[in-house]
Design a protein around this motif. Structure first.
Motif, PDB file in Angstrom:
ATOM      1  N   UNK A 272       0.841  -1.190   0.000  1.00  0.00           N
ATOM      2  CA  UNK A 272       0.000   0.000   0.000  1.00  0.00           C
ATOM      3  C   UNK A 272       0.883   1.249   0.000  1.00  0.00           C
ATOM      4  N   UNK A 273       0.311   2.323  -0.524  1.00  0.00           N
ATOM      5  CA  UNK A 273       1.047   3.576  -0.667  1.00  0.00           C
ATOM      6  C   UNK A 273       1.311   4.201   0.700  1.00  0.00           C
ATOM      7  N   UNK A 322     -18.520  -2.509   0.348  1.00  0.00           N
ATOM      8  CA  UNK A 322     -18.344  -3.946   0.117  1.00  0.00           C
ATOM      9  C   UNK A 322     -17.126  -4.541   0.800  1.00  0.00           C
ATOM     10  N   UNK A 323     -16.197  -3.724   1.260  1.00  0.00           N
ATOM     11  CA  UNK A 323     -14.963  -4.262   1.817  1.00  0.00           C
ATOM     12  C   UNK A 323     -14.689  -3.835   3.253  1.00  0.00           C
ATOM     13  N   UNK A 332      -6.151  -0.585   3.539  1.00  0.00           N
ATOM     14  CA  UNK A 332      -6.815  -1.189   2.382  1.00  0.00           C
ATOM     15  C   UNK A 332      -7.069  -0.149   1.297  1.00  0.00           C
ATOM     16  N   UNK A 333      -7.487   1.055   1.694  1.00  0.00           N
ATOM     17  CA  UNK A 333      -7.794   2.103   0.727  1.00  0.00           C
ATOM     18  C   UNK A 333      -6.546   2.640   0.048  1.00  0.00           C
ATOM     19  N   UNK A 334      -5.378   2.416   0.650  1.00  0.00           N
ATOM     20  CA  UNK A 334      -4.127   2.918   0.078  1.00  0.00           C
ATOM     21  C   UNK A 334      -3.507   1.941  -0.914  1.00  0.00           C
TER      22      UNK A 334
END
Length: 585
Positions: A272-273, A322-323, A332-334
């Motif tokens: 992830x970033x 959904x996640x 997770x979003x990164x």
């Protein structure tokens, strides 16, 4: 400019080829391989499987063909990724040419799409690329078809757009946004061109495409709802805000300047970033500057900005709904893969802004020198390539690579010895992936391997690096010595129950049978209360058999199958399988 654009695409393909061939299978890739080796390609069970909320029959079919062509070989998947990226890049070039012509300014949004790390994580991961790349192709291609149809009225663009949309939906359900983006591009192009009633005009001129697209989406929606189960969750406001912040400020925005420059990873999770704060600030400053410039110096661009923001928001909303869950990490979003297709939309949006006419009443800014523009583009490409290089370093930190390579070699060298099935290392697939985390599923498509069965005469287990090492039964219960001196339990014609020193609950157990057989033959083994029966080959003389039993009981039932076969069975453990003490030391 067209030649320069093709040259840039060629450079991108070289870079992405390095990325692709530096990788290997990861997580969901093994689930695709497991299902490909287990099921017929054209079965409903295979093609219309609900894969964690994804309905992706075309992606499953590509995975099946790849597995059939070269089981557990990374070459074919890597080639599919590179080919998909090339098609996506050419589709983006096409839509940009339709919007701004072949002016030098075409290269600016094209360079962003080609080199931005925004699409990098979803490209490198095969399972994600099978979703994302077809959608990126469709976003650009169908929007281009819509423009060509509205300009020329030729029906072939309506046919092409409908077919490509249907194909993209077969790879990824998020492609339901493709018709929406196509319509928005046409309407926004009319808007920036100053055409009155742009929405009505887009509807009228493109109805030959909009009608079949509506039919395609309706048919797909019915199929999706039939074969999948809803995974919608409604997280708290705090979690929603956290995921949105991490996905936007720490994920998407730094990629606008070629970031994030650095990545983190906790195997078996994907990278992830992790952008530095200065890059996040500069990214938002660049967005603000571009917004102010376009609103002040270009006419009718508000709708373009709103549309881009809405698209990103919809993508992040889909991820959140959904996640998310109680244990969902904001990182997770990164990972960027949930907004990867936004790269196409941002490139198209920038082309629409460039297409918009200048405001006549506003004094224009001094025209920047070409060397200044070239310098900024070079800085963006350099920043993106650095982010790409640091991503590859993290992506290579993948224990699956050694596990599969060592496992293939070990199985090829032990083809004569049956293997008891066992789960893969938790660093490769967690137990939540059952049954696709089982060795028989992962290595099943291989040709040079032993049979995976319910019994073996030599117990082996995979260690975390994929090597085969001697195994042992870790005792939970035991078979006693038996009543017959120098024999234990004598088994001749009828079934005999070998009592255990305690009961076993309904579960999966492994029994070690230490036996002496009068001749080669077979026996049937089961737990005495519930469970199925396992047919076990035995060899004359003093030997061992390790048997995987499902069920419950307080004894092991053994019945000879071969006429005239007599056995003596001694004491032995019943329990779970682990490394033998000397192997684990």
């Amino acid at each position: 400019m067209f030649v320069a654009a093709l040259a840039l695409i060629a450079v991108q393909i070289v870079v992405r080829s390095v990325v692709a061939f530096s990788g290997d299978f990861y997580w969901d890739d093994l689930i695709l391989i497991s299902r490909s080796g287990e099921l017929p390609a054209l079965s409903t069970e295979f093609l219309f499987y609900d894969h964690d909320g994804h309905l992706m029959p075309a992606a499953f079919l590509v995975a099946w063909l790849s597995t059939a062509a070269a089981p557990l070989s990374w070459t074919v998947p890597a080639v599919t990724l590179v080919v998909g990226q090339a098609l996506a890049s050419l589709a983006v070039l096409r839509i940009l040419r339709l919007l701004v012509g072949t002016r030098p300014v075409l290269l600016l949004p094209l360079v962003f799409y080609l080199f931005s790390p925004l699409t990098l994580p979803s490209f490198a991961w095969w399972a994600a690329g099978l979703n994302s790349l077809p959608m990126q192709i469709a976003l650009a291609w169908v929007a281009g078809d819509a423009i060509r149809l509205c300009r020329t009225g030729r029906a072939r663009f309506a046919v092409s757009g409908a077919v490509v949309t249907a194909l993209s939906l077969a790879f990824f359900e998020k492609s339901i946004l493709v018709p929406v983006v196509a319509f928005a591009v046409v309407a926004l192009a009319y808007r920036v061109d100053g055409i009155e009633r742009p929405i009505r005009t887009a509807l009228d001129r493109g109805k030959a495409l909009w009608i079949p697209l509506a039919v395609v989406v309706a048919l797909w929606a019915a199929t999706y709802l039939h074969f999948t189960h809803s995974r919608l969750v409604f997280p708290s406001a705090t979690q929603t805000a956290g995921l949105a912040h991490h996905g936007t400020s720490l994920g998407l925005v730094p990629t606008l300047l070629g970031g994030p420059w650095s990545w983190d990873r906790w195997p078996p999770s994907p990278p992830w970033a992790t952008p530095p704060t200065v890059l996040v600030v500069l990214g938002w400053a660049a967005v603000a500057a571009a917004l102010v410039w376009s609103l002040r110096y270009r006419q009718r661009t508000v709708g373009v900005w709103v549309s881009m923001a809405v698209y990103v928001a919809v993508s992040e909303a889909a991820m959140i709904l959904t996640r998310s869950g109680p244990d969902t990490a904001y990182e997770l979003a990164q990972t960027l893969r949930y907004v990867a297709d936004s790269a196409v939309v941002i490139a198209i949006g920038w082309a629409l802004i460039v297409r918009a006419p200048r405001r006549p009443a506003v004094r224009p800014l001094p025209r920047p020198r070409p060397v200044f523009i070239v310098g900024l583009v070079a800085l963006f490409v350099a920043s993106s390539l650095w982010s790409t290089a640091t991503f590859v370093q993290r992506w290579r930190d993948n224990p699956t690579v050694d596990y599969l390579a060592n496992g293939r070699a070990a199985l090829a060298a032990n083809q004569e010895t049956p293997m008891l099935d066992q789960p893969a290392s938790i660093y490769v697939l967690l137990p939540v992936a059952f049954p696709h985390n089982m060795a028989s599923r992962i290595f099943g498509p291989l040709h040079d391997r032993p049979e995976f069965g319910r019994s073996t005469n030599y117990l082996q287990v995979f260690d975390d690096s994929g090597h085969l090492i001697p195994g042992a039964v870790v005792r939970i219960r035991s078979i006693g010595q038996g009543p017959v001196p120098e024999c234990g339990y004598r088994i001749e014609n009828d079934p005999v129950d070998l009592p255990l020193d305690g009961p076993l609950i309904d579960w999966e157990w492994t029994a070690q049978l230490n036996y002496f057989a009068s001749t080669d033959g077979t026996i049937e083994v089961s737990l005495n209360r519930s469970g199925d029966t396992v047919t076990v080959p035995v060899q004359a003389g003093l030997n061992q058999a390790f048997v995987r039993l499902l069920g419950a009981g307080d004894g092991i039932r053994v019945r000879p199958v071969t006429p005239g076969l007599e056995l003596c069975i001694g004491a032995g453990p019943v329990g779970a399988v682990g490394p033998a003490p000397e192997a684990g030391s």
